[in-house]
Design a protein around this motif. Structure first.
Motif, PDB file in Angstrom:
ATOM      1  N   ASP A 168       0.738  -1.075   0.133  1.00  0.00           N
ATOM      2  CA  ASP A 168       0.023   0.015   0.077  1.00  0.00           C
ATOM      3  C   ASP A 168       0.783   1.145  -0.043  1.00  0.00           C
ATOM      4  O   ASP A 168       1.579   1.492   0.987  1.00  0.00           O
ATOM      5  CB  ASP A 168      -0.976  -0.131   1.373  1.00  0.00           C
ATOM      6  N   LYS A 169       1.010   1.833  -1.136  1.00  0.00           N
ATOM      7  CA  LYS A 169       1.992   2.952  -1.336  1.00  0.00           C
ATOM      8  C   LYS A 169       2.056   4.152  -0.337  1.00  0.00           C
ATOM      9  O   LYS A 169       3.040   4.612   0.080  1.00  0.00           O
ATOM     10  CB  LYS A 169       1.985   3.535  -2.781  1.00  0.00           C
ATOM     11  N   ILE A 190      12.127   0.210  -2.171  1.00  0.00           N
ATOM     12  CA  ILE A 190      12.062   0.592  -0.784  1.00  0.00           C
ATOM     13  C   ILE A 190      12.222  -0.426   0.203  1.00  0.00           C
ATOM     14  O   ILE A 190      12.921  -0.011   1.189  1.00  0.00           O
ATOM     15  CB  ILE A 190      11.182   1.693  -0.707  1.00  0.00           C
ATOM     16  N   ASP A 191      11.693  -1.445  -0.028  1.00  0.00           N
ATOM     17  CA  ASP A 191      11.813  -2.587   0.996  1.00  0.00           C
ATOM     18  C   ASP A 191      13.060  -3.418   0.901  1.00  0.00           C
ATOM     19  O   ASP A 191      13.589  -3.412   1.931  1.00  0.00           O
ATOM     20  CB  ASP A 191      10.439  -3.238   0.599  1.00  0.00           C
ATOM     21  N   SER A 215       1.352  -9.139   9.806  1.00  0.00           N
ATOM     22  CA  SER A 215       0.382  -9.439  10.530  1.00  0.00           C
ATOM     23  C   SER A 215      -0.908  -9.062  10.103  1.00  0.00           C
ATOM     24  O   SER A 215      -2.151  -9.789  10.297  1.00  0.00           O
ATOM     25  CB  SER A 215       0.520  -8.557  12.000  1.00  0.00           C
ATOM     26  N   ASP A 216      -0.943  -8.007   9.253  1.00  0.00           N
ATOM     27  CA  ASP A 216      -2.559  -7.575   9.031  1.00  0.00           C
ATOM     28  C   ASP A 216      -2.498  -7.800   7.317  1.00  0.00           C
ATOM     29  O   ASP A 216      -2.280  -6.855   6.587  1.00  0.00           O
ATOM     30  CB  ASP A 216      -2.597  -6.308   9.170  1.00  0.00           C
ATOM     31  N   TYR A 217      -2.700  -9.138   6.711  1.00  0.00           N
ATOM     32  CA  TYR A 217      -2.678  -9.275   5.434  1.00  0.00           C
ATOM     33  C   TYR A 217      -3.748  -8.744   4.629  1.00  0.00           C
ATOM     34  O   TYR A 217      -5.029  -8.927   4.934  1.00  0.00           O
ATOM     35  CB  TYR A 217      -2.581 -10.743   5.213  1.00  0.00           C
ATOM     36  N   SER A 218      -3.417  -8.054   3.421  1.00  0.00           N
ATOM     37  CA  SER A 218      -4.657  -7.725   2.523  1.00  0.00           C
ATOM     38  C   SER A 218      -3.875  -7.783   0.996  1.00  0.00           C
ATOM     39  O   SER A 218      -2.824  -7.839   0.781  1.00  0.00           O
ATOM     40  CB  SER A 218      -5.131  -6.413   2.841  1.00  0.00           C
ATOM     41  N   GLU A 219      -4.805  -7.939   0.143  1.00  0.00           N
ATOM     42  CA  GLU A 219      -4.192  -8.115  -1.384  1.00  0.00           C
ATOM     43  C   GLU A 219      -4.292  -6.799  -2.160  1.00  0.00           C
ATOM     44  O   GLU A 219      -4.225  -6.867  -2.877  1.00  0.00           O
ATOM     45  CB  GLU A 219      -4.987  -9.192  -2.111  1.00  0.00           C
ATOM     46  N   TYR A 220      -4.499  -5.637  -1.126  1.00  0.00           N
ATOM     47  CA  TYR A 220      -4.372  -4.242  -1.846  1.00  0.00           C
ATOM     48  C   TYR A 220      -3.056  -4.259  -2.563  1.00  0.00           C
ATOM     49  O   TYR A 220      -2.020  -4.290  -1.821  1.00  0.00           O
ATOM     50  CB  TYR A 220      -4.932  -3.329  -1.002  1.00  0.00           C
ATOM     51  N   ASN A 221      -3.023  -3.823  -3.688  1.00  0.00           N
ATOM     52  CA  ASN A 221      -1.632  -3.500  -4.356  1.00  0.00           C
ATOM     53  C   ASN A 221      -1.320  -2.375  -5.158  1.00  0.00           C
ATOM     54  O   ASN A 221      -2.046  -2.623  -6.200  1.00  0.00           O
ATOM     55  CB  ASN A 221      -1.073  -4.970  -4.863  1.00  0.00           C
TER      56      ASN A 221
END
Ligand SMILES: NC(=O)c1ccc[n+]([C@@H]2O[C@H](COP(=O)([O-])OP(=O)(O)OC[C@H]3O[C@@H](n4cnc5c(N)ncnc54)[C@H](O)[C@@H]3O)[C@@H](O)[C@H]2O)c1
Length: 356
Positions: free
Chosen positions: A167-168, A177-178, A222-228
């Motif tokens: 999530d930018k 950046i990671d 911990s808080d997974y979501s598929e937003y990308n």
């Protein structure tokens, strides 16, 4: 200075486990407070690690006068505001990588550290591995001669963690950046911290997150979501003011045979690689010769590196030690990462200007 340095931890997710593990090993440290916006998570963390003060608002934690130092281990978008408030509250700060979402934020952090006279250390943890130490020593002693070219990459076939990472507005970007932050920093650190002067990059978003893939595993936060909405891969050519050129690539998702991590330095006297294993490429008695230093793998593992980083942070807080990871180094890397994103967007070379 008092007997025990009192520490607060802000953000009690995955990486904070390594921070607290390292603090708990130090006899002269007491972790007195923890904070997370997730009340359940911070309560559980405090119970597990016997931390007496629990907060869901970091500003309340910063009001605790007895706290000397904090670890900032939140999502990237809170690194700048929390670190700045902590410095202003008189705390010394160890901020996780990346220092901020961008160089503008990082600049403000560095300025605040200077104004308040409090320490702001950036969590470039891989500098504390034995492999990095050995190679840095070789470069410093001139064993490679002049390092004129370097190559580094972190390639994952399927490794977009999802959640805040993709999530930018919370992360600032994807694999650049990671993952890029670590390896670009390492090359700069190993070669005497030259300043980048130009960047030509391509930033891709061609494959996406691929949440539907079966049969292999990856890291889930911990808080997974598929937003990308971040890049899935990137490549860049970065030129430095000491004449060195760095080729860099990173991916979270790419159609490649297997994951790989590499870091190589090429000098006019010898070459070396730090990743995937440490090796030297030299000349001896007219023969090209490979040299493999024997080092214990635990001396450059995740746990070891965090223990060394946190020990160094506490030594700096106690005083009399020069910080190995000053915030200025985090800022130098944010300038490079900003330029990679800008070049990817514009399709042009980006010149990095220096102040003054
Ligand atoms: N040095 C390394 O090798 C390394 C490895 C992994 C992660 N990290 C960095 O550590 C940081 C955290 O990553 P993670 O994997 O632990 O993520 P995570 O999602 O597991 O943990 C982050 C925690 O911060 C909390 N949080 C978010 N905003 C907050 C706020 N304003 N106040 C208090 N708590 C807040 C979240 O609720 C969550 O519990 C990131 O900056 C990441 O880049 C560094």
């Amino acid at each position: 200075m008092k007997d025990k340095i009192k520490v607060g931890i802000i953000g009690t997710g995955s990486i904070s486990q390594l921070h607290i593990g390292a603090y708990k090993k130090l006899k002269d440290v007491e972790v007195v407070a923890a904070c997370d916006v997730n009340a359940q998570r911070v309560k559980e963390y405090a119970r597990k690690y016997e931390i007496p003060n629990v907060f869901t608002d970091y500003k309340e934690l910063l009001k605790m006068k007895e706290i000397d130092a904090v670890s900032v281990t939140t999502w990237n978008n809170f690194h700048a505001p929390i670190s700045i408030d902590a410095l202003k509250a008189g705390k010394n700060v160890l901020c996780e990588k990346p220092l901020a979402l961008n160089a503008t934020e990082a600049e403000e952090m560095v300025e605040t550290s200077k104004k308040t006279g409090k320490l702001l250390m950036v969590g470039f943890v891989r500098r504390f591995g034995e492999n990095a130490k050995i190679l840095k020593q070789s470069v410093d002693q001139g064993e490679l001669g002049k390092v004129y070219y370097a190559k580094t990459g972190v390639i994952r076939r399927w490794g977009n963690p999802g959640g805040w990472f993709s999530d930018k507005k919370r992360s600032g970007g994807g694999p650049i950046i990671d993952l890029g932050v670590h390896v670009i920093d390492l090359v700069r650190f190993l070669t005497g911290k030259p300043n980048a002067i130009s960047v030509t990059a391509s930033v891709f978003n061609r494959v996406g997150m691929k949440p539907e893939i079966k049969g292999i595993n990856k890291y889930y936060p911990s808080d997974y979501s598929e937003y990308n909405d971040v890049e899935d891969a990137a490549t860049a050519l970065i030129k430095f003011d000491n004449g060195m050129t760095l080729f860099f690539e990173a991916s979270w998702v790419m159609h490649v045979k297997e994951d790989h991590l590499y870091l190589s330095l090429y000098g006019d006297k010898a070459g070396a690689q730090m990743e995937p294993t440490i090796e030297y490429y030299e000349e001896k008695n007219g023969y090209f010769t490979n040299v493999n230093p024997l080092i214990d793998p635990t001396s450059y593992g995740f746990v070891h590196n965090f223990e060394e980083e946190i020990k160094h942070f506490i030594d700096c807080v106690k005083g009399g030690v020069t910080c190995l990871n000053p915030a200025e180094d985090g800022l130098a890397i944010m300038k490079i990462l900003d330029a990679i994103y800008e070049s990817g967007e514009t399709g042009h070379e980006v010149i990095i200007k220096r102040k003054g």
